[in-house]
Design a protein around this motif. Structure first.
Motif, PDB file in Angstrom:
ATOM      1  N   PHE A   1       0.654  -1.241  -0.112  1.00 27.61           N
ATOM      2  CA  PHE A   1      -0.086   0.030  -0.009  1.00 27.61           C
ATOM      3  C   PHE A   1       0.727   1.124  -0.142  1.00 27.61           C
ATOM      4  O   PHE A   1       2.114   1.124   0.416  1.00 27.61           O
ATOM      5  CB  PHE A   1      -0.941   0.110   1.120  1.00 27.61           C
ATOM      6  CG  PHE A   1      -0.186   0.456   2.542  1.00 27.61           C
ATOM      7  CD1 PHE A   1      -0.208   1.721   3.117  1.00 27.61           C
ATOM      8  CD2 PHE A   1       0.227  -0.569   3.236  1.00 27.61           C
ATOM      9  CE1 PHE A   1       0.468   2.092   3.967  1.00 27.61           C
ATOM     10  CE2 PHE A   1       0.834  -0.314   4.435  1.00 27.61           C
ATOM     11  CZ  PHE A   1       0.979   1.004   4.991  1.00 27.61           C
ATOM     12  N   CYS A   2       0.414   2.289  -0.312  1.00 29.38           N
ATOM     13  CA  CYS A   2       0.783   3.800  -0.165  1.00 29.38           C
ATOM     14  C   CYS A   2      -0.072   4.782   0.214  1.00 29.38           C
ATOM     15  O   CYS A   2      -1.196   4.662  -0.184  1.00 29.38           O
ATOM     16  CB  CYS A   2       1.800   4.058  -1.405  1.00 29.38           C
ATOM     17  SG  CYS A   2       0.573   4.675  -2.691  1.00 29.38           S
ATOM     18  N   VAL A   3       0.359   5.668   1.150  1.00 34.96           N
ATOM     19  CA  VAL A   3      -0.552   6.784   1.735  1.00 34.96           C
ATOM     20  C   VAL A   3       0.274   7.933   1.374  1.00 34.96           C
ATOM     21  O   VAL A   3       1.436   8.076   1.891  1.00 34.96           O
ATOM     22  CB  VAL A   3      -0.676   6.647   3.201  1.00 34.96           C
ATOM     23  CG1 VAL A   3      -1.248   7.769   3.619  1.00 34.96           C
ATOM     24  CG2 VAL A   3      -1.679   5.275   3.344  1.00 34.96           C
ATOM     25  N   LEU A   4      -0.068   8.817   0.408  1.00 40.07           N
ATOM     26  CA  LEU A   4       0.529   9.948  -0.012  1.00 40.07           C
ATOM     27  C   LEU A   4      -0.326  10.903   0.015  1.00 40.07           C
ATOM     28  O   LEU A   4      -0.701  11.548  -1.220  1.00 40.07           O
ATOM     29  CB  LEU A   4       1.196   9.786  -1.478  1.00 40.07           C
ATOM     30  CG  LEU A   4       2.185   8.547  -1.761  1.00 40.07           C
ATOM     31  CD1 LEU A   4       2.614   8.307  -2.987  1.00 40.07           C
ATOM     32  CD2 LEU A   4       3.341   8.975  -1.004  1.00 40.07           C
ATOM     33  N   PRO A   5      -0.482  11.687   1.066  1.00 40.27           N
ATOM     34  CA  PRO A   5      -1.489  12.642   1.430  1.00 40.27           C
ATOM     35  C   PRO A   5      -0.918  13.989   0.386  1.00 40.27           C
ATOM     36  O   PRO A   5      -1.826  14.916  -0.068  1.00 40.27           O
ATOM     37  CB  PRO A   5      -1.628  12.813   2.441  1.00 40.27           C
ATOM     38  CG  PRO A   5      -0.246  12.326   3.394  1.00 40.27           C
ATOM     39  CD  PRO A   5      -0.218  11.253   2.269  1.00 40.27           C
ATOM     40  N   GLU A   6       0.393  14.222   0.321  1.00 37.52           N
ATOM     41  CA  GLU A   6       0.873  15.445  -0.220  1.00 37.52           C
ATOM     42  C   GLU A   6       0.556  15.345  -1.962  1.00 37.52           C
ATOM     43  O   GLU A   6       0.231  16.329  -2.463  1.00 37.52           O
ATOM     44  CB  GLU A   6       2.311  15.468  -0.320  1.00 37.52           C
ATOM     45  CG  GLU A   6       3.288  14.460  -0.952  1.00 37.52           C
ATOM     46  CD  GLU A   6       3.344  12.997  -0.259  1.00 37.52           C
ATOM     47  OE1 GLU A   6       4.149  12.398  -0.570  1.00 37.52           O
ATOM     48  OE2 GLU A   6       2.606  12.934   0.920  1.00 37.52           O
ATOM     49  N   LEU A   7       0.146  14.302  -2.304  1.00 32.83           N
ATOM     50  CA  LEU A   7      -0.395  14.135  -3.797  1.00 32.83           C
ATOM     51  C   LEU A   7      -1.649  13.814  -3.914  1.00 32.83           C
ATOM     52  O   LEU A   7      -2.375  13.601  -5.098  1.00 32.83           O
ATOM     53  CB  LEU A   7       0.506  12.754  -4.354  1.00 32.83           C
ATOM     54  CG  LEU A   7       1.845  12.864  -4.459  1.00 32.83           C
ATOM     55  CD1 LEU A   7       2.661  11.680  -5.092  1.00 32.83           C
ATOM     56  CD2 LEU A   7       2.483  14.202  -5.456  1.00 32.83           C
TER      57      LEU A   7
END
Length: 248
Positions: free
Chosen positions: A22-28
């Motif tokens: 998984f990935c969590v990239l709030p900046e994107l």
């Protein structure tokens, strides 16, 4: 202006290896869950390839014009839909290029959400899912690409019962049938989105998901859901990504 609270968690479950990524990239504004197929090594490589591709292209998308991706850009779609279409296209290409030797059978499901100023989009392939809590009600926003769902479409019952066919998916990245389903979503304050692998939703069901999605923050929700799925006897890898939308 919306404020986003997000978190992700994965657990090996009762398997010898974790084939979820998984990935969590709030900046994107980009959130992804992938569930690898193809055995121990292949599954791990496949899901990581998908997540890395989405994350890498998401970063490039911030810097480059959509015109760089003419094979998937569609003016009828939102920016977020086009991003997820491009990510899915590139992940498919990257996986197929690596399907040689001991990795020749690898593939992966994916569910991904992209949030932007104008709303959100979701893309999915296979049976990883997106759920939304809104107004106290939890509902699935994706429909599995699976043999069971295809039988439902034609009004048939699965031979021998649903449990014998529940893991037979009909689309996966890396295979010849990898077309993503894209949707545009509207978000509003109070929405809670859950991206997850089948190792989470199968042991918990809607009732188990509903019990935890009302908790105070994304990290608490993720940790509780993954722990609940394991305690409920889940045998598969367990992965959750939670995105909560609030007023700024």
């Amino acid at each position: 202006m919306l404020r986003i609270d997000s978190a992700g968690q994965t657990h090996i479950g009762r398997r010898p290896h974790n084939e979820d990524s998984f990935c969590v990239l709030p900046e994107l504004g980009l959130y992804v869950v992938a569930d690898g197929l193809g055995g121990q090594e292949g599954g791990e490589v496949a899901s990581r390839c998908v997540v890395d591709t989405f994350a890498g292209l998401g970063q490039r998308w911030e810097r480059e014009s959509e015109a760089v991706w003419p094979e998937v850009a569609d003016p009828r779609r939102s920016r977020e839909e086009n991003l997820l279409a491009a990510c899915s296209h590139l992940a498919q290409r990257n996986l197929q290029a690596q399907r040689v030797g001991r990795l020749s059978e690898m593939a992966s499901t994916v569910v991904a959400v992209a949030l932007g100023p104008a709303g959100a989009a979701v893309a999915h392939v296979g049976d990883s899912r997106l759920y939304r809590l809104r107004g106290g009600r939890v509902e699935p926003l994706t429909r599995d690409h699976s043999f069971l769902e295809e039988l439902k479409d034609v009004g048939m019952e699965p031979p021998g019962g649903a449990s014998n066919w529940r893991h037979l998916i009909t689309r996966a990245l890396g295979t010849d049938n990898a077309e993503p389903t894209l949707q545009r979503l509207q978000t509003q304050p109070g929405d809670v989105f859950l991206l997850c692998s089948d190792g989470l939703y199968e042991p918990l069901g809607l009732e188990g998901l509903s019990r935890r999605l009302t908790l105070a923050n994304a990290r608490e929700i993720c940790d509780a859901l993954v722990a609940d799925a394991f305690e409920a006897g889940g045998k598969d890898n367990i992965t959750a990504v939670v995105v909560r939308v609030a007023d700024a």
